[in-house]
Design a protein around this motif. Structure first.
Motif, PDB file in Angstrom:
ATOM      1  N   TYR A 182      38.741  -4.621  17.937  1.00 33.26           N
ATOM      2  CA  TYR A 182      39.525  -5.489  18.925  1.00 33.26           C
ATOM      3  C   TYR A 182      38.541  -6.535  19.264  1.00 33.26           C
ATOM      4  CZ  TYR A 182      40.631  -7.276  23.489  1.00 33.26           C
ATOM      5  OH  TYR A 182      41.059  -8.244  24.633  1.00 33.26           O
ATOM      6  N   TYR A 183      38.959  -7.829  19.283  1.00 36.67           N
ATOM      7  CA  TYR A 183      38.077  -9.092  19.209  1.00 36.67           C
ATOM      8  C   TYR A 183      38.137  -9.952  20.497  1.00 36.67           C
ATOM      9  CZ  TYR A 183      38.329  -8.392  14.195  1.00 36.67           C
ATOM     10  OH  TYR A 183      37.966  -7.841  12.848  1.00 36.67           O
ATOM     11  N   ARG A 184      37.143 -10.445  20.717  1.00 31.87           N
ATOM     12  CA  ARG A 184      37.061 -11.345  21.675  1.00 31.87           C
ATOM     13  C   ARG A 184      36.155 -12.795  21.069  1.00 31.87           C
ATOM     14  NH1 ARG A 184      37.994 -10.025  28.031  1.00 31.87           N
ATOM     15  NH2 ARG A 184      40.001  -8.786  27.561  1.00 31.87           N
ATOM     16  N   GLY A 190      37.959 -19.955  19.824  1.00 26.38           N
ATOM     17  CA  GLY A 190      37.080 -19.614  18.502  1.00 26.38           C
ATOM     18  C   GLY A 190      37.956 -18.792  17.746  1.00 26.38           C
ATOM     19  N   TYR A 191      37.465 -18.523  16.354  1.00 25.97           N
ATOM     20  CA  TYR A 191      38.179 -17.722  15.369  1.00 25.97           C
ATOM     21  C   TYR A 191      37.263 -17.150  14.314  1.00 25.97           C
ATOM     22  CZ  TYR A 191      37.830 -21.711  12.133  1.00 25.97           C
ATOM     23  OH  TYR A 191      37.337 -22.637  11.647  1.00 25.97           O
ATOM     24  N   GLY A 192      37.522 -16.102  13.565  1.00 26.68           N
ATOM     25  CA  GLY A 192      36.746 -15.593  12.610  1.00 26.68           C
ATOM     26  C   GLY A 192      37.813 -15.169  11.413  1.00 26.68           C
ATOM     27  N   PHE A 193      37.162 -14.368  10.574  1.00 24.23           N
ATOM     28  CA  PHE A 193      37.819 -13.860   9.501  1.00 24.23           C
ATOM     29  C   PHE A 193      37.583 -12.227   9.234  1.00 24.23           C
ATOM     30  CE2 PHE A 193      37.776 -18.094   8.726  1.00 24.23           C
ATOM     31  CZ  PHE A 193      39.178 -18.628   8.347  1.00 24.23           C
ATOM     32  N   CYS A 194      38.489 -11.382   8.972  1.00 29.56           N
ATOM     33  CA  CYS A 194      38.230 -10.012   8.417  1.00 29.56           C
ATOM     34  C   CYS A 194      38.727  -9.740   7.158  1.00 29.56           C
ATOM     35  CB  CYS A 194      38.989  -9.275   9.683  1.00 29.56           C
ATOM     36  SG  CYS A 194      38.927  -7.445   9.187  1.00 29.56           S
ATOM     37  N   HIS A 205      41.066 -14.654  19.691  1.00 26.38           N
ATOM     38  CA  HIS A 205      40.785 -14.007  20.895  1.00 26.38           C
ATOM     39  C   HIS A 205      41.894 -13.049  21.279  1.00 26.38           C
ATOM     40  CE1 HIS A 205      38.325 -13.809  24.595  1.00 26.38           C
ATOM     41  NE2 HIS A 205      39.667 -13.652  25.318  1.00 26.38           N
ATOM     42  N   ASN A 206      41.476 -11.720  21.421  1.00 36.72           N
ATOM     43  CA  ASN A 206      42.321 -10.621  21.986  1.00 36.72           C
ATOM     44  C   ASN A 206      43.205  -9.912  20.768  1.00 36.72           C
ATOM     45  OD1 ASN A 206      41.766 -10.434  24.661  1.00 36.72           O
ATOM     46  ND2 ASN A 206      43.385 -12.001  25.145  1.00 36.72           N
ATOM     47  N   ASP A 207      42.702 -10.533  19.616  1.00 36.12           N
ATOM     48  CA  ASP A 207      43.521  -9.831  18.323  1.00 36.12           C
ATOM     49  C   ASP A 207      42.960  -8.421  18.214  1.00 36.12           C
ATOM     50  OD1 ASP A 207      45.189 -12.010  17.779  1.00 36.12           O
ATOM     51  OD2 ASP A 207      43.952 -12.644  15.933  1.00 36.12           O
ATOM     52  N   THR A 208      43.786  -7.453  17.522  1.00 34.01           N
ATOM     53  CA  THR A 208      43.334  -6.248  17.076  1.00 34.01           C
ATOM     54  C   THR A 208      43.653  -5.876  15.548  1.00 34.01           C
ATOM     55  OG1 THR A 208      43.890  -5.471  19.254  1.00 34.01           O
ATOM     56  CG2 THR A 208      43.903  -3.787  17.388  1.00 34.01           C
ATOM     57  N   TYR A 229      33.493  -7.936  18.927  1.00 27.14           N
ATOM     58  CA  TYR A 229      34.371  -6.970  18.698  1.00 27.14           C
ATOM     59  C   TYR A 229      34.120  -5.275  19.043  1.00 27.14           C
ATOM     60  CZ  TYR A 229      32.268  -6.502  13.851  1.00 27.14           C
ATOM     61  OH  TYR A 229      31.500  -6.444  12.784  1.00 27.14           O
ATOM     62  N   LEU A 230      35.066  -4.970  19.710  1.00 26.87           N
ATOM     63  CA  LEU A 230      34.988  -3.465  19.691  1.00 26.87           C
ATOM     64  C   LEU A 230      35.522  -2.426  18.563  1.00 26.87           C
ATOM     65  CD1 LEU A 230      34.997  -0.686  21.560  1.00 26.87           C
ATOM     66  CD2 LEU A 230      37.344  -1.290  22.069  1.00 26.87           C
ATOM     67  N   TRP A 231      34.655  -1.579  18.220  1.00 29.88           N
ATOM     68  CA  TRP A 231      35.128  -0.732  17.088  1.00 29.88           C
ATOM     69  C   TRP A 231      35.185   0.793  17.384  1.00 29.88           C
ATOM     70  CZ3 TRP A 231      31.136   2.497  15.362  1.00 29.88           C
ATOM     71  CH2 TRP A 231      29.853   2.301  15.655  1.00 29.88           C
TER      72      TRP A 231
END
Length: 264
Positions: A182-184, A190-194, A205-208, A229-231
């Motif tokens: 879970y991302y902030r 902002g943004y990132g990549f998984c 922001h707030n994506d899972t 991110y929470l894991w």
């Protein structure tokens, strides 16, 4: 879909994101965000193991004969408070500040264990990747509890803070146990990549993101933006998560003298 993006801001109350009974890409966990305004009260009594992680805000927790006020100003700067409960224990949460938010994870677990409130001081926090490959994967990893200190649990709970432009969950690795990210972001635009195996998803922001099927899952964040991110990992019966399997062709980057050419 592996990525779940909210269509609007979270409502006050519990916002379900994934459920334990999903038919596709099942993580064996309920997961959601509990958002509360000041003086709002929420109670929960279920036949599931539960972990309430305070992302931000201030609240009073009451369970069994215990009561505690907890506060967290920033998930980027402060280690978390986490209330860990077995099945059939009631918890009462009273928000003491507007927009107090908890990440809530639930799963089935027939074991009986003592409830525990993990304090920020008890959270193991370490800087990983420091000193290798020009700090390209330096990040902060916080582990609240795992098999080493809670072998009775069916969960592993932790957080990662990624510096702008850097990688984490690196070198690439995988494990058979399902995982939720879970991302902030800071700033929030902002943004990132998984990476998920051979595919890549943008995270905001707030994506899972649900990590299943033993897919490798390294992460990176865009320059200019810090990523939190929470894991949470769900142990598989008879096969608890202890260490992942790293892709051997990329392990060389962990060596202290790792470099791609002499002057770099």
């Amino acid at each position: 879909m592996y990525r779940i993006r909210p269509t609007k801001e979270f409502d006050y109350g519990y916002n379900s994101i994934t459920t334990i009974d999903e038919k596709e890409k099942n993580t064996m966990m309920d997961f959601g965000i509990l958002k509360m305004k000041v003086n709002q009260v929420e109670t929960d009594f279920e036949d599931k193991e539960r972990a309430y992680l305070l992302i931000e805000g201030e609240a009073k927790l009451e369970w069994e004969e215990n009561s505690c006020v907890i506060k967290r100003d920033s998930c980027f700067d402060d280690s978390p408070w986490v209330l860990h409960l077995p099945a059939d224990v009631e918890v009462k949460i009273t928000a003491l500040k507007d927009d107090t938010e908890f990440a809530v994870t639930k799963t089935f677990n027939e074991r009986k264990f003592d409830s525990r409130l993990y304090t920020p001081e008890e959270c193991a926090s370490e800087q990983r990747g420091k000193g290798t490959m020009k700090e390209t994967s330096t990040r902060i990893v916080r582990t609240v509890f795992d098999y080493s200190n809670a072998d009775y649990s069916n969960l592993v709970v932790g957080e990662v803070i990624d510096y702008p432009g850097k990688w984490s969950s690196y070198p690439p690795h995988h494990h058979p146990q399902p995982e939720i990210y879970y991302y902030r972001f800071y700033p929030e635009n902002g943004y990132g990549f998984c990476q998920l195996g051979e595919d890549v998803v943008m995270v905001k922001h707030n994506d899972t993101v649900k990590v299943v099927d033993e897919l490798s899952h390294p992460q990176t964040t865009a320059p200019g933006y810090a990523m939190y991110y929470l894991w949470v990992i769900r142990h598989v019966d008879g096969d608890p998560y202890i260490t992942p399997t790293f892709e051997p062709e990329h392990l060389w980057v962990t060596k202290e003298d790792a470099k791609i050419w002499p002057d770099y």
